[in-house]
Design an enzyme around this catalytic site. Structure first.
Site, PDB file in Angstrom:
ATOM      1  N   HIS A  74      34.827  48.522  45.211  1.00  0.00           N
ATOM      2  CA  HIS A  74      35.416  47.730  44.129  1.00  0.00           C
ATOM      3  C   HIS A  74      35.558  48.588  42.880  1.00  0.00           C
ATOM      4  CE1 HIS A  74      35.061  43.586  45.942  1.00  0.00           C
ATOM      5  NE2 HIS A  74      34.529  44.383  46.838  1.00  0.00           N
ATOM      6  N   GLN A  89      36.139  39.488  47.601  1.00  0.00           N
ATOM      7  CA  GLN A  89      35.998  39.922  48.998  1.00  0.00           C
ATOM      8  C   GLN A  89      35.435  38.822  49.888  1.00  0.00           C
ATOM      9  OE1 GLN A  89      34.267  43.836  49.546  1.00  0.00           O
ATOM     10  NE2 GLN A  89      33.461  43.256  51.528  1.00  0.00           N
ATOM     11  N   CYS A 144      36.474  47.792  39.998  1.00  0.00           N
ATOM     12  CA  CYS A 144      35.987  47.178  38.758  1.00  0.00           C
ATOM     13  C   CYS A 144      34.513  47.513  38.543  1.00  0.00           C
ATOM     14  CB  CYS A 144      36.207  45.673  38.753  1.00  0.00           C
ATOM     15  SG  CYS A 144      35.297  44.773  39.996  1.00  0.00           S
ATOM     16  N   CYS A 165      40.914  42.682  42.643  1.00  0.00           N
ATOM     17  CA  CYS A 165      39.934  41.640  42.350  1.00  0.00           C
ATOM     18  C   CYS A 165      40.513  40.656  41.341  1.00  0.00           C
ATOM     19  CB  CYS A 165      38.616  42.235  41.857  1.00  0.00           C
ATOM     20  SG  CYS A 165      38.576  42.683  40.134  1.00  0.00           S
ATOM     21  N   GLU A 166      40.150  39.401  41.532  1.00  0.00           N
ATOM     22  CA  GLU A 166      40.737  38.368  40.671  1.00  0.00           C
ATOM     23  C   GLU A 166      40.087  38.316  39.295  1.00  0.00           C
ATOM     24  OE1 GLU A 166      40.301  34.995  43.248  1.00  0.00           O
ATOM     25  OE2 GLU A 166      38.582  34.246  42.150  1.00  0.00           O
ATOM     26  N   HIS A 167      39.023  39.070  39.085  1.00  0.00           N
ATOM     27  CA  HIS A 167      38.367  39.053  37.777  1.00  0.00           C
ATOM     28  C   HIS A 167      38.894  40.132  36.842  1.00  0.00           C
ATOM     29  CE1 HIS A 167      35.012  37.203  40.352  1.00  0.00           C
ATOM     30  NE2 HIS A 167      35.715  36.247  39.792  1.00  0.00           N
ATOM     31  N   HIS A 168      39.259  41.297  37.397  1.00  0.00           N
ATOM     32  CA  HIS A 168      39.713  42.408  36.545  1.00  0.00           C
ATOM     33  C   HIS A 168      41.074  42.944  36.963  1.00  0.00           C
ATOM     34  CE1 HIS A 168      35.259  42.395  36.569  1.00  0.00           C
ATOM     35  NE2 HIS A 168      35.419  42.563  35.270  1.00  0.00           N
TER      36      HIS A 168
HETATM   37 ZN   LIG Z   1      36.430  42.779  39.333  1.00  0.00          ZN
END
Ligand SMILES: [Zn+2]
Length: 207
Positions: free
Chosen positions: A168, A140, A170, A99-102
């Site tokens: 996910h 996603q 995260c 994931c691009e956030h975590h």
């Molecule tokens: Zn994430």
């Protein structure tokens, strides 16, 4: 919806290997050492001494999709199909993404379908397109759209359907700590979007 050149410009993004802004391997290994020290451990101790180079090699694999062009992968098609014009579905393609956030793992499966318009593509190429987009930093929803848009742009079929189900990490290992959930996303184009029967047929094979 993204159309035409926009799709290509956005989704082909290949990171050129000689990009002058691209950090070299030593810089990445140093960054991993920094994280280890920040976590409170000693990067020089025996068990950790090789870790920065291992992590760098692992990340190289996790993000190998930036160096690949999904449009190129789909370019070679076959037109001797005896007029085959029914649905083609590759089911349950396993993938690992981040994931691009975590930068936490997204582990899931993709169902990719299309109805050809004269030309078909080798089935392994459908799996490779999933991998190219999975091996990048993702959400996603975007990954689902990218796979469908690219197949639609290159093969110009009668329609495309993509469903992704993924867990996910995260969400499972941090934050709200909800393991055993999965996220389902879909993107339907052409006759998959316009024709309820086609969409139903796809959903029927996919679930
Ligand atoms: Zn994430």
């Amino acid at each position: 919806m993204l159309k035409g050149q926009n799709v290509h410009a956005l989704e082909r993004v290949k990171v050129s290997q000689d990009d002058t802004n691209r950090p070299d391997r030593a810089e990445v290994e140093a960054a991993v050492q920094t994280i280890i020290r920040w976590a409170g451990d000693d990067p020089q101790r025996d068990g950790l001494i090789e870790t920065p180079s291992r992590v760098t090699r692992a990340f190289e694999e996790f993000f190998s999709g930036y160096a690949q062009d999904p449009v190129e992968i789909l370019q070679k098609t076959f037109d001797e199909t005896e007029g085959y014009d029914e649905m083609i579905v590759l089911r349950g393609i396993p993938f690992e993404s981040h994931c691009e956030h975590h930068m936490a793992p997204i582990i899931g499966r993709a169902w990719v379908a299309y109805i050809p318009n004269g030309r078909v593509v080798g089935i392994s190429k459908l799996a490779r397109v999933v991998d190219v987009f999975a091996k990048r930093l993702q959400i996603q929803e975007k990954m689902t759209a990218q796979i469908a848009n690219t197949i639609n742009e290159v093969l110009k079929p009668q329609g495309v359907g993509v469903i992704i189900k993924a867990a996910h990490h995260c969400m499972a290992t941090r934050g709200v700590h909800k393991a055993d959930t999965d996220l389902v996303t879909s993107r339907m184009l052409g006759c998959f979007r316009d024709n309820a029967l086609t969409r139903q047929e796809f959903l029927g094979v996919a679930v």
